[in-house]
Design a protein around this motif. Structure first.
Motif, PDB file in Angstrom:
ATOM      1  N   PRO A   1       0.846  -1.199   0.000  1.00  0.00           N
ATOM      2  CA  PRO A   1       0.000   0.000   0.000  1.00  0.00           C
ATOM      3  C   PRO A   1       0.881   1.250   0.000  1.00  0.00           C
ATOM      4  O   PRO A   1       1.936   1.282   0.630  1.00  0.00           O
ATOM      5  N   GLY A   2       0.466   2.263  -0.742  1.00  0.00           N
ATOM      6  CA  GLY A   2       1.252   3.487  -0.845  1.00  0.00           C
ATOM      7  C   GLY A   2       2.206   3.497  -2.028  1.00  0.00           C
ATOM      8  O   GLY A   2       2.840   4.511  -2.298  1.00  0.00           O
ATOM      9  N   THR A   3       2.319   2.388  -2.743  1.00  0.00           N
ATOM     10  CA  THR A   3       3.176   2.334  -3.931  1.00  0.00           C
ATOM     11  C   THR A   3       2.617   3.281  -4.988  1.00  0.00           C
ATOM     12  O   THR A   3       1.406   3.356  -5.191  1.00  0.00           O
ATOM     13  N   THR A   4       3.499   3.991  -5.671  1.00  0.00           N
ATOM     14  CA  THR A   4       3.077   4.947  -6.697  1.00  0.00           C
ATOM     15  C   THR A   4       3.120   4.305  -8.086  1.00  0.00           C
ATOM     16  O   THR A   4       3.708   3.233  -8.282  1.00  0.00           O
ATOM     17  N   VAL A   5       2.517   5.003  -9.036  1.00  0.00           N
ATOM     18  CA  VAL A   5       2.533   4.563 -10.433  1.00  0.00           C
ATOM     19  C   VAL A   5       3.981   4.375 -10.893  1.00  0.00           C
ATOM     20  O   VAL A   5       4.331   3.359 -11.483  1.00  0.00           O
TER      21      VAL A   5
ATOM     22  N   GLY B   1      -1.113   6.423 -17.156  1.00  0.00           N
ATOM     23  CA  GLY B   1      -2.454   6.548 -16.621  1.00  0.00           C
ATOM     24  C   GLY B   1      -2.905   5.272 -15.949  1.00  0.00           C
ATOM     25  O   GLY B   1      -2.186   4.274 -15.908  1.00  0.00           O
ATOM     26  N   ILE B   2      -4.123   5.343 -15.429  1.00  0.00           N
ATOM     27  CA  ILE B   2      -4.769   4.183 -14.814  1.00  0.00           C
ATOM     28  C   ILE B   2      -6.124   4.051 -15.491  1.00  0.00           C
ATOM     29  O   ILE B   2      -6.932   4.984 -15.466  1.00  0.00           O
ATOM     30  N   TYR B   3      -6.357   2.921 -16.115  1.00  0.00           N
ATOM     31  CA  TYR B   3      -7.615   2.660 -16.822  1.00  0.00           C
ATOM     32  C   TYR B   3      -7.996   3.800 -17.772  1.00  0.00           C
ATOM     33  O   TYR B   3      -9.124   4.271 -17.786  1.00  0.00           O
ATOM     34  N   GLY B   4      -7.047   4.252 -18.575  1.00  0.00           N
ATOM     35  CA  GLY B   4      -7.333   5.233 -19.606  1.00  0.00           C
ATOM     36  C   GLY B   4      -7.420   6.676 -19.146  1.00  0.00           C
ATOM     37  O   GLY B   4      -7.693   7.560 -19.947  1.00  0.00           O
ATOM     38  N   LYS B   5      -7.169   6.935 -17.878  1.00  0.00           N
ATOM     39  CA  LYS B   5      -7.186   8.316 -17.371  1.00  0.00           C
ATOM     40  C   LYS B   5      -5.771   8.706 -16.990  1.00  0.00           C
ATOM     41  O   LYS B   5      -5.132   8.024 -16.190  1.00  0.00           O
ATOM     42  N   LYS B   6      -5.285   9.806 -17.573  1.00  0.00           N
ATOM     43  CA  LYS B   6      -3.913  10.232 -17.312  1.00  0.00           C
ATOM     44  C   LYS B   6      -3.704  10.518 -15.834  1.00  0.00           C
ATOM     45  O   LYS B   6      -4.543  11.133 -15.177  1.00  0.00           O
ATOM     46  N   LYS B   7      -2.560  10.058 -15.336  1.00  0.00           N
ATOM     47  CA  LYS B   7      -2.164  10.259 -13.943  1.00  0.00           C
ATOM     48  C   LYS B   7      -0.695  10.651 -13.914  1.00  0.00           C
ATOM     49  O   LYS B   7       0.030  10.499 -14.890  1.00  0.00           O
ATOM     50  N   THR B   8      -0.225  11.105 -12.759  1.00  0.00           N
ATOM     51  CA  THR B   8       1.198  11.412 -12.598  1.00  0.00           C
ATOM     52  C   THR B   8       1.915  10.175 -12.064  1.00  0.00           C
ATOM     53  O   THR B   8       1.282   9.244 -11.557  1.00  0.00           O
ATOM     54  N   LEU B   9       3.230  10.200 -12.148  1.00  0.00           N
ATOM     55  CA  LEU B   9       4.034   9.089 -11.628  1.00  0.00           C
ATOM     56  C   LEU B   9       3.937   8.997 -10.111  1.00  0.00           C
ATOM     57  O   LEU B   9       4.222   7.945  -9.539  1.00  0.00           O
ATOM     58  N   GLU B  10       3.506  10.079  -9.457  1.00  0.00           N
ATOM     59  CA  GLU B  10       3.413  10.103  -7.992  1.00  0.00           C
ATOM     60  C   GLU B  10       2.053   9.639  -7.476  1.00  0.00           C
ATOM     61  O   GLU B  10       1.833   9.575  -6.270  1.00  0.00           O
ATOM     62  N   THR B  11       1.131   9.286  -8.368  1.00  0.00           N
ATOM     63  CA  THR B  11      -0.207   8.849  -7.953  1.00  0.00           C
ATOM     64  C   THR B  11      -0.114   7.525  -7.203  1.00  0.00           C
ATOM     65  O   THR B  11       0.512   6.572  -7.674  1.00  0.00           O
ATOM     66  N   ALA B  12      -0.727   7.466  -6.030  1.00  0.00           N
ATOM     67  CA  ALA B  12      -0.742   6.229  -5.248  1.00  0.00           C
ATOM     68  C   ALA B  12      -1.726   5.241  -5.876  1.00  0.00           C
ATOM     69  O   ALA B  12      -2.797   5.626  -6.351  1.00  0.00           O
ATOM     70  N   LEU B  13      -1.334   3.984  -5.859  1.00  0.00           N
ATOM     71  CA  LEU B  13      -2.163   2.943  -6.471  1.00  0.00           C
ATOM     72  C   LEU B  13      -3.187   2.395  -5.493  1.00  0.00           C
ATOM     73  O   LEU B  13      -2.990   2.412  -4.281  1.00  0.00           O
ATOM     74  N   ARG B  14      -4.270   1.874  -6.072  1.00  0.00           N
ATOM     75  CA  ARG B  14      -5.285   1.157  -5.308  1.00  0.00           C
ATOM     76  C   ARG B  14      -5.347  -0.275  -5.831  1.00  0.00           C
ATOM     77  O   ARG B  14      -4.857  -0.570  -6.928  1.00  0.00           O
ATOM     78  N   ASP B  15      -5.949  -1.148  -5.061  1.00  0.00           N
ATOM     79  CA  ASP B  15      -6.045  -2.547  -5.445  1.00  0.00           C
ATOM     80  C   ASP B  15      -6.713  -2.685  -6.816  1.00  0.00           C
ATOM     81  O   ASP B  15      -7.708  -2.027  -7.100  1.00  0.00           O
ATOM     82  N   ARG B  16      -6.135  -3.514  -7.661  1.00  0.00           N
ATOM     83  CA  ARG B  16      -6.618  -3.859  -9.000  1.00  0.00           C
ATOM     84  C   ARG B  16      -6.490  -2.734 -10.020  1.00  0.00           C
ATOM     85  O   ARG B  16      -7.133  -2.767 -11.070  1.00  0.00           O
ATOM     86  N   ASP B  17      -5.669  -1.739  -9.756  1.00  0.00           N
ATOM     87  CA  ASP B  17      -5.409  -0.697 -10.751  1.00  0.00           C
ATOM     88  C   ASP B  17      -4.633  -1.276 -11.918  1.00  0.00           C
ATOM     89  O   ASP B  17      -3.806  -2.183 -11.754  1.00  0.00           O
ATOM     90  N   ARG B  18      -4.894  -0.738 -13.120  1.00  0.00           N
ATOM     91  CA  ARG B  18      -4.133  -1.123 -14.314  1.00  0.00           C
ATOM     92  C   ARG B  18      -3.348   0.108 -14.749  1.00  0.00           C
ATOM     93  O   ARG B  18      -3.899   1.074 -15.252  1.00  0.00           O
ATOM     94  N   VAL B  19      -2.044   0.056 -14.540  1.00  0.00           N
ATOM     95  CA  VAL B  19      -1.149   1.151 -14.915  1.00  0.00           C
ATOM     96  C   VAL B  19      -0.822   1.001 -16.399  1.00  0.00           C
ATOM     97  O   VAL B  19      -0.412  -0.069 -16.844  1.00  0.00           O
ATOM     98  N   GLU B  20      -1.008   2.085 -17.143  1.00  0.00           N
ATOM     99  CA  GLU B  20      -0.767   2.054 -18.580  1.00  0.00           C
ATOM    100  C   GLU B  20       0.266   3.105 -18.963  1.00  0.00           C
ATOM    101  O   GLU B  20       0.229   4.223 -18.463  1.00  0.00           O
ATOM    102  N   ILE B  21       1.173   2.725 -19.846  1.00  0.00           N
ATOM    103  CA  ILE B  21       2.151   3.664 -20.395  1.00  0.00           C
ATOM    104  C   ILE B  21       1.714   3.925 -21.828  1.00  0.00           C
ATOM    105  O   ILE B  21       1.570   2.982 -22.615  1.00  0.00           O
ATOM    106  N   TYR B  22       1.477   5.179 -22.158  1.00  0.00           N
ATOM    107  CA  TYR B  22       0.942   5.528 -23.473  1.00  0.00           C
ATOM    108  C   TYR B  22       2.052   5.881 -24.452  1.00  0.00           C
ATOM    109  O   TYR B  22       3.016   6.535 -24.100  1.00  0.00           O
ATOM    110  N   ARG B  23       1.863   5.447 -25.693  1.00  0.00           N
ATOM    111  CA  ARG B  23       2.809   5.768 -26.768  1.00  0.00           C
ATOM    112  C   ARG B  23       2.402   7.083 -27.425  1.00  0.00           C
ATOM    113  O   ARG B  23       1.231   7.455 -27.382  1.00  0.00           O
ATOM    114  N   PRO B  24       3.340   7.764 -28.059  1.00  0.00           N
ATOM    115  CA  PRO B  24       2.979   8.972 -28.805  1.00  0.00           C
ATOM    116  C   PRO B  24       2.039   8.609 -29.955  1.00  0.00           C
ATOM    117  O   PRO B  24       2.132   7.511 -30.523  1.00  0.00           O
ATOM    118  N   LEU B  25       1.135   9.518 -30.290  1.00  0.00           N
ATOM    119  CA  LEU B  25       0.233   9.277 -31.414  1.00  0.00           C
ATOM    120  C   LEU B  25       1.023   9.278 -32.717  1.00  0.00           C
ATOM    121  O   LEU B  25       1.884  10.125 -32.931  1.00  0.00           O
TER     122      LEU B  25
END
Length: 99
Positions: free
Chosen positions: A28-32, A56-80
């Protein structure tokens, strides 16, 4: 007070020909950013640049400092590759020309 159990999260990165999906158990408390580092995705895909590529998490942009919650899916987006507005204009022009 009981200590909270580890969180189950997923780190994902997709390319047209390849994908990376890694389930992780984190404290608990681990960041993206910490989850991305722990997943090994940066070693598997050295071209990833977390300074310029959004995450992001589930398609919503987040910062690297965002704390995770159980079952979050962290996504790294590619440039368009293509500008979505240009793509829509080209499809509309093609459709109008065919009519």
């Amino acid at each position: 007070m009981a200590e909270q159990a580890e969180l189950q999260v997923y780190v994902m990165y997709a390319l047209p020909q390849n994908e990376f999906i890694r389930p992780l158990r984190v404290a608990p408390g681990t960041t993206v950013g910490q989850a991305i580092e722990q997943s090994g995705v940066l070693a598997a895909f050295p071209d990833i640049n977390l300074v310029t590529q959004p995450v992001g998490i589930y398609g919503k942009k987040k910062t690297l400092e965002t704390a995770l919650r159980d079952r979050d899916r962290v996504e790294i987006y590619r440039p368009l590759v293509a500008d979505p507005k240009d793509s829509r204009r080209k499809r509309a022009a093609k459709k109008q020309a065919a009519a």
